[in-house]
Design a protein around this motif. Structure first.
Motif, PDB file in Angstrom:
ATOM      1  N   ILE A 166      -3.911   6.869   2.677  1.00  0.00           N
ATOM      2  CA  ILE A 166      -3.614   6.092   1.467  1.00  0.00           C
ATOM      3  C   ILE A 166      -4.903   5.651   0.790  1.00  0.00           C
ATOM      4  O   ILE A 166      -5.058   5.790  -0.434  1.00  0.00           O
ATOM      5  N   ILE A 167      -5.861   5.149   1.572  1.00  0.00           N
ATOM      6  CA  ILE A 167      -7.146   4.722   1.010  1.00  0.00           C
ATOM      7  C   ILE A 167      -7.883   5.918   0.408  1.00  0.00           C
ATOM      8  O   ILE A 167      -8.509   5.809  -0.650  1.00  0.00           O
ATOM      9  N   VAL A 225      -2.875   4.829   6.973  1.00  0.00           N
ATOM     10  CA  VAL A 225      -3.498   3.990   5.935  1.00  0.00           C
ATOM     11  C   VAL A 225      -4.788   4.639   5.433  1.00  0.00           C
ATOM     12  O   VAL A 225      -5.143   4.510   4.258  1.00  0.00           O
ATOM     13  N   LEU A 249       0.831  -1.210   0.000  1.00  0.00           N
ATOM     14  CA  LEU A 249       0.000   0.000   0.000  1.00  0.00           C
ATOM     15  C   LEU A 249       0.863   1.256   0.000  1.00  0.00           C
ATOM     16  O   LEU A 249       0.613   2.203  -0.752  1.00  0.00           O
ATOM     17  N   PHE A 272      -6.307   6.588  -2.949  1.00  0.00           N
ATOM     18  CA  PHE A 272      -6.731   5.537  -3.879  1.00  0.00           C
ATOM     19  C   PHE A 272      -8.165   5.771  -4.340  1.00  0.00           C
ATOM     20  O   PHE A 272      -8.492   5.626  -5.522  1.00  0.00           O
TER      21      PHE A 272
END
Length: 376
Positions: free
Chosen positions: A356-357, A353, A296, A360
């Protein structure tokens, strides 16, 4: 209390997928409570200390533990052990429930950062991430970790929701009492920058500054007391950290952190252990998860390098990245044991995270819109 809560969920909005998700998440979390209990029973751990297993209760009265840090946890647990004679398993269940509510708060933070329904090929990315094993293991174990994670999640939820009220500062002071250094990280990474960049959105700046200054003062005093550093002596602080690194030299998962370069240290706290570090089957599961997280991060790094201008950034995204970097840089000066690093990163990496999501999701939505436009 928990059974009534679950019953209320299922009865009031029986057809709600979100409520079904919360129930599934609860039972999944309870599996990790039992796993953590089994692990501690067979391998030992700090949970035994927090449940006063090594303390003579007859020789130590309840208010002997009325303090901050570890002593506060002992103070809270003392009557449960001494007067009610509750077993260790109850303690795991109690702290596991706190951890579960922490994850629900974290999910609230997630929806505010990423969006309500980040779907990719019919799968809700946020809800899948909520089942990450390490997220549940370290919030299900008896000790400081479930309370701290819960406090951080409430703090960020309140700040992002622009609720500059008691909820924000009560959660911060809870963290001050248990882990003052974490409170200082939150003040440096969130409260101070928010005051600078979002001053106009703060309803009562004087109260905001007052509580921030008060939390900073208490955090500093408590931290110096816990570390036995009487004043702000940089050399003494360095010696304290060096002693901490050296004291872990004979642990089973020791790594020579002091000899590593800084990139190696940052890599170690965020992505190790990997398969070459594994000594038991527990390590295999952790390694698999770390490879997933590393993938990731690499994909995120690729997007930052080649697509930076196409990413819609906001202040909280930068603040969480700052929080992740600061935590990583500081903790590698303190710990040289992989077990401690795994536990410690649960206080900051899950929030990274989310960023990051979020990135995305932006590209998933943009590609979907582009495909729909081309179809017309």
């Amino acid at each position: 209390m928990v059974s009534k809560y679950l019953l209320k969920i299922s009865m009031t909005e029986k057809k709600s997928k979100y409520n079904h998700f919360k129930i599934a998440l609860f039972f999944y979390h309870m599996l990790f409570v039992l796993t953590a209990y089994y692990y501690v029973i067979n391998n030992g751990g700090d949970a035994l200390k927090y449940w006063l297993k090594d303390i003579d209760l007859n020789a130590n009265h309840w208010f002997h533990f009325l303090s901050f840090g570890t002593d506060l946890i002992l103070f809270l647990n003392y009557p449960l052990v001494k007067y009610f004679e509750l077993p260790l398993l109850f303690g795991f269940f109690l702290y596991g429930v706190i951890g579960y509510f922490g994850i629900l708060q974290f999910y609230g933070v997630s929806k505010k950062i990423v969006g309500e329904n980040p779907v990719f090929k019919g799968l809700n990315l946020l809800q899948i991430f909520m089942f990450l094993p390490s997220l549940h293991f370290w919030t299900s174990i008896l000790g400081k970790d479930p309370i701290i994670f819960w406090g951080i999640a409430i703090f960020l939820n309140a700040l992002i929701s622009k609720e500059k009220n008691l909820k924000l500062f009560l959660s911060l002071f809870l963290i001050v009492l248990i882990r003052p250094h974490v409170a200082l990280f939150l003040i440096i990474c969130f409260l101070v920058p928010y005051f600078i960049f979002k001053f106009k959105e703060i309803n009562n700046p004087f109260r905001y500054v007052f509580f921030t200054a008060l939390a900073t003062a208490f955090s500093t005093v408590f931290l110096l007391s816990i570390s036995q550093i009487e004043n702000l002596d940089y050399d003494k602080a360095i010696r304290f950290n060096d002693h901490s690194l050296k004291s872990l030299e004979y642990s089973n998962s020791y790594i020579p952190m002091k000899s590593y370069s800084y990139p190696e240290k940052i890599f170690a706290i965020n992505f190790r252990p990997l398969f070459f570090d594994v000594h038991n089957y527990w390590g295999i599961f952790v390694s698999i998860e770390n490879i997933f997280l590393l993938s990731l991060y690499l994909a995120f790094l690729f997007l930052i390098v080649f697509k930076f201008s196409k990413i819609k950034w906001n202040l909280f995204m930068f603040l969480i990245i700052f929080y992740n970097l600061l935590s990583s840089v500081i903790y590698v000066k303190r710990y040289s044991d992989l077990g401690l690093l795994i536990r410690t990163k649960n206080m900051f990496q899950p929030f990274m995270v989310l960023i990051i999501i979020s990135v995305f999701t932006q590209f998933i939505v943009n590609n979907k819109l582009k495909n729909e436009t081309e179809a017309y």
